[in-house]
Design a protein around this motif. Structure first.
Motif, short mmCIF file in Angstrom:
data_model
loop_
_atom_site.label_atom_id
_atom_site.label_comp_id
_atom_site.label_asym_id
_atom_site.label_seq_id
_atom_site.Cartn_x
_atom_site.Cartn_y
_atom_site.Cartn_z
N ALA A 125 -2.41 3.95 0.98
CA ALA A 125 -3.12 3.99 -0.15
C ALA A 125 -4.31 2.84 0.12
N LEU A 126 -5.69 3.36 0.06
CA LEU A 126 -6.82 2.22 -0.24
C LEU A 126 -6.43 1.79 -1.46
N THR A 127 -6.22 2.61 -2.30
CA THR A 127 -5.79 2.32 -3.92
C THR A 127 -5.43 3.61 -4.32
N ALA A 128 -4.16 3.70 -4.96
CA ALA A 128 -3.73 4.83 -5.71
C ALA A 128 -3.31 4.32 -7.22
N VAL A 129 -3.25 5.28 -8.14
CA VAL A 129 -2.93 5.10 -9.57
C VAL A 129 -1.99 6.26 -9.88
N PHE A 130 -0.78 5.77 -10.64
CA PHE A 130 0.23 6.67 -11.15
C PHE A 130 0.32 6.72 -12.55
N VAL A 131 -0.09 7.58 -13.50
CA VAL A 131 0.01 7.42 -14.84
C VAL A 131 1.14 8.14 -15.42
N ALA A 132 1.86 7.83 -16.48
CA ALA A 132 3.02 8.16 -16.93
C ALA A 132 2.99 8.24 -18.29
N LYS A 133 3.29 9.31 -19.13
CA LYS A 133 3.53 9.19 -20.37
C LYS A 133 5.09 9.62 -20.58
N GLY B 11 7.42 7.94 -25.70
CA GLY B 11 6.22 7.83 -25.79
C GLY B 11 5.38 6.80 -25.23
N GLU B 12 5.96 5.79 -24.61
CA GLU B 12 5.51 4.78 -23.77
C GLU B 12 4.55 5.31 -22.56
N ILE B 13 3.42 4.43 -22.51
CA ILE B 13 2.69 4.86 -21.45
C ILE B 13 2.67 3.56 -20.38
N ARG B 14 2.71 4.12 -19.14
CA ARG B 14 2.93 3.38 -18.16
C ARG B 14 1.83 3.70 -16.77
N VAL B 15 1.38 2.72 -16.56
CA VAL B 15 0.14 3.07 -15.70
C VAL B 15 0.28 1.94 -14.43
N THR B 16 0.35 2.14 -12.92
CA THR B 16 0.56 1.42 -12.18
C THR B 16 -0.28 1.66 -10.91
N THR C 5 0.76 -1.34 -0.01
CA THR C 5 -0.01 -0.07 -0.14
C THR C 5 0.85 1.30 -0.16
N ALA C 6 2.33 0.96 -0.33
CA ALA C 6 3.11 2.30 -0.27
C ALA C 6 2.94 3.20 -1.44
N ASP C 7 3.30 4.33 -1.45
CA ASP C 7 3.17 5.08 -2.63
C ASP C 7 4.33 5.13 -3.73
N TYR C 8 5.55 5.26 -3.11
CA TYR C 8 6.70 5.31 -4.18
C TYR C 8 6.98 4.16 -4.98
N PRO C 9 6.53 2.95 -4.62
CA PRO C 9 6.85 1.86 -5.78
C PRO C 9 6.15 2.31 -7.06
N ALA C 10 4.82 2.81 -6.76
CA ALA C 10 3.86 3.09 -7.93
C ALA C 10 4.68 4.04 -8.90
N ALA C 11 5.45 5.06 -8.27
CA ALA C 11 6.04 6.15 -9.03
C ALA C 11 7.18 5.63 -9.69
N VAL C 12 7.87 4.82 -8.90
CA VAL C 12 9.30 4.10 -9.37
C VAL C 12 8.85 3.05 -10.71
N LEU C 13 7.80 2.29 -10.61
CA LEU C 13 7.35 1.38 -11.66
C LEU C 13 6.76 2.17 -12.75
N ALA C 14 5.91 3.15 -12.79
CA ALA C 14 5.50 3.68 -13.67
C ALA C 14 6.27 4.62 -14.63
N LEU C 15 7.23 5.17 -13.94
CA LEU C 15 8.08 6.20 -14.53
C LEU C 15 9.34 5.16 -15.07
N ASN C 16 9.32 3.87 -14.96
CA ASN C 16 10.40 3.08 -15.24
C ASN C 16 11.81 3.71 -14.89
N ALA C 17 11.59 3.76 -13.48
CA ALA C 17 13.14 4.36 -12.84
C ALA C 17 14.05 3.25 -12.82
N THR C 18 15.07 3.71 -12.43
CA THR C 18 16.26 2.54 -12.12
C THR C 18 16.61 2.65 -10.70
#
Lengths: 161, 266
Positions: free
Chosen positions: B184-192, B196-201, B119-132
């Protein structure tokens, strides 16, 4: 066992405690500063909030080792003798407390909020910023009123110094 | 809390050496996950090794392509950073709805990512933004990093040193918070992404922790708008159900939060 040295309310403290000792245990059980409360003990309610180097932090979720060398201020350390801190005075004048259990944490959080935002506080900001402090009497309305009142008092007292 | 031994090493190498000496050591950053678990006696590390103040693990750097946040940087410092607001405002927003002010003074981005709480927030950003995810040994792409509930690609004694986020074209985050825990009860991160790749977590939703949501990614690839998600149905299979919400409630939240996140991203 470890020896930790820190400053609590302006006084140097040296304590030999087990490494697993939490800051709130050091304050309450070893130093007798029982104004800092343990509410939920799960990092959610904020009754245990004290200032570590000026920042409002949950002392139930802090090991003493983490604050070795730090400067701690608790609810007992904010008044000047008999003269209440402006935040304490505002809570009294605005009926900002009912049972009083959450009050020390509320006040320590609120001082931090005013320190960060200055007197330019609005109600929404105060409510958002107080999320980490839970009042089971649900006395939020007057708590928010108290913080807003104190913000203007603290501005005046800073200007007067 | 069971007995433990506290250490505060000055360098990453010293921390790793201390870890090797302990029979069952744990690294400690902000402590706002580990200490509550230790207090409940669900964890009893022989040694806790405090890496929160190692200077090389603290700081934020932005280039034209990448925002790098070092692992022991606190949420408060991330929220206060002009570089973060300028390059990826969605991360600033995510941080502003994470925990509460007292938690944000202590919690760190590396701690959140290494813990991989479902239920943590940052994993959603890391995965959606394709971070390293950069560690003291290697660089791990986000897709290979998160491996299920509280599980990551990290070795036991490995330390995250920094997270490198590619700066996206657009990104947004929307969260339905549990009002007591602020998780997060549920949270969504969207990234373009700029490619051009779109990733949503989604976080807080799946029983396996942070997840990508391909059906939303496809819909947004065809039409980047909240309206494009109107007719979408998210399967409740594999989603969490607990006293805070059923799995079909969370499935609906994924759609609604995705719409809000797209609206926030612009």
């Amino acid at each position: 066992m470890a020896n930790v040295q820190l400053t609590v309310n302006g006084k140097a403290v040296s304590a030999d405690v087990e490494d697993r000792t939490l800051l709130v245990q050091l304050l309450r059980d070893h130093l007798g500063l029982t104004g800092t409360h343990v509410g939920c003990d799960t990092s959610q309610c904020g009754a245990c909030i004290v200032h570590i180097d000026g920042r409002a932090v949950k002392s139930c979720t802090t090991l003493v080792g983490q604050v070795d060398g730090a400067n701690i201020t608790t609810i007992e350390g904010i008044s000047k003798g008999d003269e209440l801190h402006p935040m304490q005075a505002a809570f009294r004048d605005n009926h900002g407390l009912q049972c009083g259990y959450c009050t020390p944490g509320m006040i320590m959080s609120a001082i931090d909020i005013v320190n960060r935002y200055g007197a330019d506080l609005d109600e929404d900001t105060v409510r958002h910023e107080l999320e980490g402090n839970i009042c089971r009497c649900t006395g939020y309305h007057n708590i928010v009123k108290s913080v807003l009142d104190a913000a203007s008092r603290m501005k005046l007292s800073i200007a007067a110094e | 809390m069971y007995s433990t031994t506290y250490h505060r090493p000055a360098t990453v190498d010293e921390a790793v050496a201390l870890f090797a000496k302990g029979s069952d050591a744990k690294y400690l950053a902000g402590g706002h996950t580990l200490l509550p678990v230790m207090k409940q006696r669900l964890a009893a590390p022989s040694d806790v090794i405090d890496i929160a103040r190692i200077p090389t693990l603290i700081g934020i750097e932005a280039s034209s392509e990448t925002l790098t946040i070092k692992a022991a940087t606190t949420y408060f410092d991330i929220l206060s950073s002009a570089d973060v607001k300028r390059t990826i405002p969605a991360i600033a927003h995510l941080t502003s709805v994470l925990g509460d002010p007292a938690v944000r003074y202590r919690g760190t981005i590396g701690g959140s990512v290494a813990t991989n709480d479902p239920t943590a927030d940052y994993p959603a950003a890391v995965l959606a933004l394709n971070a390293t995810v950069k560690t003291n040994r290697r660089e791990i792409p986000a897709d290979a990093f998160f491996q299920g509930l509280f599980t990551t690609a990290l070795e036991n004694d490995e330390i995250i040193t920094a997270i490198a986020f590619p700066i996206p074209e657009k990104a947004g985050y929307a969260k339905m918070r549990n009002p007591a825990s602020r998780f997060a009860l549920t949270a969504v991160f969207v990234a373009k992404l700029k490619s051009g790749e779109i990733r949503v977590t989604a976080t807080g939703a799946s029983q396996d922790g942070v997840m990508r949501v391909p059906v939303i990614e496809q819909a947004l690839a065809a039409n980047w708008s909240a309206a494009a998600l109107e007719g979408i149905t998210i399967s409740e299979e594999g989603l969490m159900a607990d006293i805070h919400g059923t799995s079909d409630y969370r499935a609906n939240l994924i759609k609604v939060m995705a719409q809000r996140a797209v609206a926030a991203a612009g």
